[in-house]
Design an enzyme around this catalytic site. Sequence first.
Site, PDB file in Angstrom:
ATOM      1  N   ASN A   1       2.780   4.020-108.711  1.00 43.40           N
ATOM      2  CA  ASN A   1       1.601   4.785-109.468  1.00 43.40           C
ATOM      3  C   ASN A   1       2.068   6.145-109.031  1.00 43.40           C
ATOM      4  O   ASN A   1       1.941   6.615-107.915  1.00 43.40           O
ATOM      5  CB  ASN A   1       0.484   4.345-108.821  1.00 43.40           C
ATOM      6  CG  ASN A   1      -0.796   5.266-109.184  1.00 43.40           C
ATOM      7  OD1 ASN A   1      -0.689   5.746-110.037  1.00 43.40           O
ATOM      8  ND2 ASN A   1      -1.812   5.449-108.241  1.00 43.40           N
ATOM      9  N   GLY A   2       2.052   7.029-110.188  1.00 46.90           N
ATOM     10  CA  GLY A   2       2.328   8.371-109.986  1.00 46.90           C
ATOM     11  C   GLY A   2       3.337   8.899-110.965  1.00 46.90           C
ATOM     12  O   GLY A   2       3.578   8.401-111.885  1.00 46.90           O
ATOM     13  N   GLU A   3       3.995  10.075-110.386  1.00 49.52           N
ATOM     14  CA  GLU A   3       4.918  10.658-111.248  1.00 49.52           C
ATOM     15  C   GLU A   3       5.887  11.217-110.536  1.00 49.52           C
ATOM     16  O   GLU A   3       5.684  11.861-109.295  1.00 49.52           O
ATOM     17  CB  GLU A   3       4.335  11.832-112.004  1.00 49.52           C
ATOM     18  CG  GLU A   3       3.199  11.532-112.922  1.00 49.52           C
ATOM     19  CD  GLU A   3       3.735  10.432-114.282  1.00 49.52           C
ATOM     20  OE1 GLU A   3       4.966  10.372-114.691  1.00 49.52           O
ATOM     21  OE2 GLU A   3       2.706   9.715-114.709  1.00 49.52           O
TER      22      GLU A   3
ATOM     23  N   ARG B   1      -0.425  -0.012-116.528  1.00 50.19           N
ATOM     24  CA  ARG B   1       0.219   1.215-116.881  1.00 50.19           C
ATOM     25  C   ARG B   1      -0.314   2.200-117.785  1.00 50.19           C
ATOM     26  O   ARG B   1      -1.041   1.627-118.946  1.00 50.19           O
ATOM     27  CB  ARG B   1       1.666   0.746-117.452  1.00 50.19           C
ATOM     28  CG  ARG B   1       2.363   1.957-117.696  1.00 50.19           C
ATOM     29  CD  ARG B   1       3.623   1.811-118.500  1.00 50.19           C
ATOM     30  NE  ARG B   1       4.590   2.850-118.474  1.00 50.19           N
ATOM     31  CZ  ARG B   1       5.318   3.246-119.448  1.00 50.19           C
ATOM     32  NH1 ARG B   1       5.399   2.553-120.581  1.00 50.19           N
ATOM     33  NH2 ARG B   1       5.794   4.588-119.648  1.00 50.19           N
ATOM     34  N   LEU B   2      -0.661   3.244-117.333  1.00 52.26           N
ATOM     35  CA  LEU B   2      -1.130   4.466-118.279  1.00 52.26           C
ATOM     36  C   LEU B   2       0.175   5.135-118.618  1.00 52.26           C
ATOM     37  O   LEU B   2       0.976   5.791-117.737  1.00 52.26           O
ATOM     38  CB  LEU B   2      -2.056   5.382-117.267  1.00 52.26           C
ATOM     39  CG  LEU B   2      -2.557   6.556-118.164  1.00 52.26           C
ATOM     40  CD1 LEU B   2      -3.738   6.105-119.226  1.00 52.26           C
ATOM     41  CD2 LEU B   2      -3.402   7.578-117.252  1.00 52.26           C
TER      42      LEU B   2
ATOM     43  N   SER C   1      -4.769  20.626-112.170  1.00 51.18           N
ATOM     44  CA  SER C   1      -5.782  20.894-111.415  1.00 51.18           C
ATOM     45  C   SER C   1      -5.493  22.042-110.204  1.00 51.18           C
ATOM     46  O   SER C   1      -4.436  22.018-110.006  1.00 51.18           O
ATOM     47  CB  SER C   1      -6.583  19.827-110.611  1.00 51.18           C
ATOM     48  OG  SER C   1      -7.599  20.111-109.824  1.00 51.18           O
TER      49      SER C   1
ATOM     50  N   ILE D   1       2.780   7.631-119.651  1.00 48.75           N
ATOM     51  CA  ILE D   1       2.849   9.072-119.437  1.00 48.75           C
ATOM     52  C   ILE D   1       4.439   9.613-119.952  1.00 48.75           C
ATOM     53  O   ILE D   1       4.687  10.527-120.695  1.00 48.75           O
ATOM     54  CB  ILE D   1       2.554   9.618-118.300  1.00 48.75           C
ATOM     55  CG1 ILE D   1       1.094   9.447-117.816  1.00 48.75           C
ATOM     56  CG2 ILE D   1       2.611  11.382-118.362  1.00 48.75           C
ATOM     57  CD1 ILE D   1      -0.151   9.885-118.838  1.00 48.75           C
TER      58      ILE D   1
ATOM     59  N   CYS E   1      -0.717   4.792-112.789  1.00 51.63           N
ATOM     60  CA  CYS E   1      -0.893   3.382-112.788  1.00 51.63           C
ATOM     61  C   CYS E   1      -1.740   2.661-111.774  1.00 51.63           C
ATOM     62  O   CYS E   1      -2.226   3.478-110.930  1.00 51.63           O
ATOM     63  CB  CYS E   1       0.471   2.577-113.102  1.00 51.63           C
ATOM     64  SG  CYS E   1       1.671   3.192-114.278  1.00 51.63           S
TER      65      CYS E   1
END
Length: 612
Positions: free
Chosen positions: A70-72, A45-46, A344, A48, A2
Amino acid sequence: MCGITGLVNFEDSVLLHNMCNVLKHRGPDADGFFQNKNASLGIRRLSIIDVDGGNQPISNEDGKIWTVFNGEIYNYKSLQEDLKSKGHKFQTNSDTETIVHAYEEYDLDFVNHLRGMFAIAIWDEKKNRTILIRDRLGVKPLYYHIQNNKLLFASELKALLEYDEINLTINHNAISDYLTYLNIPAPETVFNEIKKLRPAEMLIFNLDGNFYTKKYWSVKFQKNNLDEKVRMVSDVPVGILLSGGLDSSVVATIAAKKSNNRLNTYTVGFENKIDNAYDELKESKEMAEILGTNHHEIVVNSNDTFKILDKVTLCLDEPFGNPTTTLNYIISEFASKTSKVVLSGVGGDEMFGGYPKYRALQIFQEYRKFPKSLVKNFGRIFEKIPDNTSEHVVKGKTFFKAWKKNPEDQYFSLISYFDEKDKEKLLNFKTSLSSRRFIDDLFLESKKSNAKSFFEKLFFVESTSYLPNNILEYTDKTSMAVSLEVREPLLDHKIAEFAANIPFSLKIKNGSTKNILKIAMKDELPRNVLNRKKRGFTPPLINWLNNSISDLEARYFSEKRIKEEGFFDYEYIEKISKDYKNGKTSNYVKIWSIICLQSWFDVFMKKYNFTI
C-alpha cells in the site's frame, strides 16, 4: 494506494476475501489474491501508477517471492533500471514489481533503497518467512495479530476483526494513553490482541512461529535540496489540499511549477460569521488565483460534522480525539469527486518548527534563569481569570502550567490533555503503565540517532510520535475511506534528514516560526503568505460545542448510560461539563475526547462482539 491483508501459517480463503472486502474503500478499482497452505496475500487496489498493468499480488521470476503493498515508491523508475542492469526481468511498469526484485537482490536491506510512503508485506517461500514493513515516517499504517503461531495483518484494524478466533479485550492502558494524547501510540492499539507497526519498523515472522521486529531507519544529519522533493509520480490527475497557509502554499507553488496541467485545489470553510477566525477561504482563494488553479471550495457547519461523527469513527478504527478528523473526511470526500491523488502540506510544522508549543519551549529555554517565584505568580494571576475572557487566557494558563524545570517535563505538560490525576477521577479502572512511558522511551532512543540538544531530541520525538500517531493516522484513514490518496511531499525522508540538521534557532527566530522555510520561499510566495499568523487546520470546536452541548450530553453523557457502562465516573463527567458551561472553556478538549470515545464504543460494540 491500496488496502492489503494476509494470513500466515494457515489457509482460509473465505476469511481472506472477507478481510479484503472490509478494505474495499481503500481500493475500489480491483482486488487480487495469492494463496497457498503457508501464506495468503490479498489486496484492494486504487490504481495510480501503471493503471492497466500494476495489479497485485506480484512475484519474482520463479514465483518464490510474492508481495502486496500500500503506497507509492517514488524512485521506482531509477531503481527499476538499476535492477534490470543486474539481470532482473520485469513484466510490468509498476512500482510494486520493483519491491519484489529489490528484495530479491538486497534481502532485508532492500527497504533502504526505497523512497516513498508504504506498508509492505512479502512472502518468501525460499526462507519460509513473511516480512511486514512500515515506511520511515509512518504515513501508511499496518496492523497485525499473532496467536498460536499464526499471523494476520491488514492496513486497517477492522479487517482483522473478521477473524472470529480473536477474543477481543479492551486495552485499558491504551484507553488511558488516548486520554493523554487523543490517540493511541504505536505499537499499542485499543485491543490487547492487536498491535501496529511503528514508523520505520519491520516485522519478520518465520513459519516456526518465531518473530521479531527491528527498526531500519532513523533521522540522519545531512544536507538536501528542498525543491527536488515534491513528488508527483502518477498516471492520474493530481490535486492539492490548499489552506492558504505557508505549508500548503509551498507545496502548491512548487507543484504548479512542475506540472504541465492546470491543477485542482481544494479548501474547506465555515458557514457562520462567528467562525471566521478559523476560516481560510479568502486566503486560499487568493493563493489559487496566483497559481492559476481550478479552485474548489466547500463550506460546512457544526451539524455537518457532528452528524458524521460515527461514520468517521468507523473509518478511524480506534478512539481518536483530534477535532480535525471530521473536517479531513469532509474535504477528502469533496476532493475525491474530481481527483484520485492530492498533495498536502502535512509535516511542515514538525520539519520546520511551526507549532506554538515549539515557541513556548524555546521561551522556557531562553528564560530558564527567570525567577521561579515570578513564574508561579504569573500563573496564579492567569488562573484567576475566567477562560471565556479570551482564547489568550487559556493559552496563558497552559503556558505557565508547563513552565517546569526539566524541558522534557515541559514538553509532556504541553502535549497532555488529561493528566494522571484527572484520569484517576474519570476512569473506573486502574492502569498498570504510565502514559508518559512512550515519550520517555523516545527521548532515550533519540540519543542513538546522535541527537544532542533538547531540540534535536524533540525533533526525533515529534516525528516518531505526534506526527505518525496523530496527524498521519487520521489523514490516511479519513482520505482512504473515500478512495483518495494523500501525499505529503514535505515528509520525504530526505527532507526529514535535511530538517533534522537545521539548528532550531533558524527554525524559530525572533518569535517567527518556520523562519528557514520562509527564507527559502521568499522569492516564490507573496509577503502576506509568508507573514500570515498560523491558524492550523482545525474547526471552531468551542463555538460548535456551545451550540450543541445539550444534545451531545443527552446522547453521550446521560447519567443512565454512563452508570450502565460502568467505564467512567459520572460525577466527574458531570463536573467538567458543568464547569465548561459556566465558562471554563479549556475543558472543551476533554469533553470532545470523551464524546469521541463514546462514539467509538457505540460504533464498534454494535458491530463486533466485545464488552467494555
